[in-house]
Motif scaffolding. Structure first.
Motif, short mmCIF file in Angstrom:
data_model
loop_
_atom_site.label_atom_id
_atom_site.label_comp_id
_atom_site.label_asym_id
_atom_site.label_seq_id
_atom_site.Cartn_x
_atom_site.Cartn_y
_atom_site.Cartn_z
N GLY A 8 0.78 -1.23 0.00
CA GLY A 8 0.00 0.00 0.00
C GLY A 8 0.81 1.28 0.00
O GLY A 8 0.23 2.37 -0.07
N VAL A 60 2.47 10.13 -2.90
CA VAL A 60 1.22 10.86 -2.76
C VAL A 60 1.53 12.34 -2.54
O VAL A 60 2.58 12.69 -1.99
CB VAL A 60 0.38 10.29 -1.60
N SER A 67 -4.02 10.76 0.84
CA SER A 67 -4.23 9.62 1.73
C SER A 67 -3.62 8.35 1.14
O SER A 67 -3.51 8.20 -0.09
CB SER A 67 -5.73 9.39 1.95
N LEU A 68 -3.25 7.47 2.04
CA LEU A 68 -2.81 6.12 1.68
C LEU A 68 -3.30 5.16 2.74
O LEU A 68 -3.47 5.56 3.91
CB LEU A 68 -1.29 6.01 1.58
N ARG A 69 -3.48 3.92 2.35
CA ARG A 69 -3.82 2.88 3.30
C ARG A 69 -2.81 1.75 3.20
O ARG A 69 -2.68 1.14 2.14
CB ARG A 69 -5.22 2.33 3.04
N VAL A 116 6.76 5.15 1.79
CA VAL A 116 5.74 6.18 1.64
C VAL A 116 6.46 7.50 1.38
O VAL A 116 7.30 7.92 2.17
CB VAL A 116 4.85 6.29 2.89
#
Length: 117
Positions: free
Chosen positions: A8, A12, A17-19, A113
């Motif tokens: 995931g 970004v 948002s990220l999950r 991320v």
């Protein structure tokens, strides 16, 4: 053999948002304390959040933006990350820790991320 497999991560924009997901195998998932840690370049690994069946805790910098959850039926822990900021950029690691026996602690391989415009 214990495995924690994260997924995931990605790139970004700020405010996005990220999950993250972490699928566990080889452990009695429901009794383990599950956590998310992160490590930014040049910094120490830090705890982001952890969750037991009784509740969850967060580091101050993510309170109100991140939500940790777990699905014991799927042996999976999640980290929903909203309002992401450049300072959230890091490698995020899933962690499983036995609540009584400290030698039983496991890590995933990490997922990157990156928050950037």
């Amino acid at each position: 053999q214990v495995q924690l497999v994260e997924s995931g991560g990605g790139l970004v924009q700020p405010g996005g948002s990220l999950r993250l997901s972490c699928a566990a195998s080889g452990i009695s998932f429901s009794i383990y304390v599950m956590g998310w840690y992160r490590q930014a370049p040049g910094k120490q690994r830090e705890l982001v959040a952890h969750i037991t069946n009784a509740g969850s805790t967060y580091t101050d910098s993510v309170k109100g933006r991140f939500t940790i959850s777990r699905d014991n039926a799927k042996n999976t822990v999640y980290l929903q990350m909203n309002s992401l900021q450049p300072e959230d950029t890091a490698v995020y690691y899933c962690n499983a820790r036995h609540p009584i026996l400290p030698r039983y602690i496991y890590w995933g391989q990490g997922t990157q991320v990156t928050v950037s415009s």
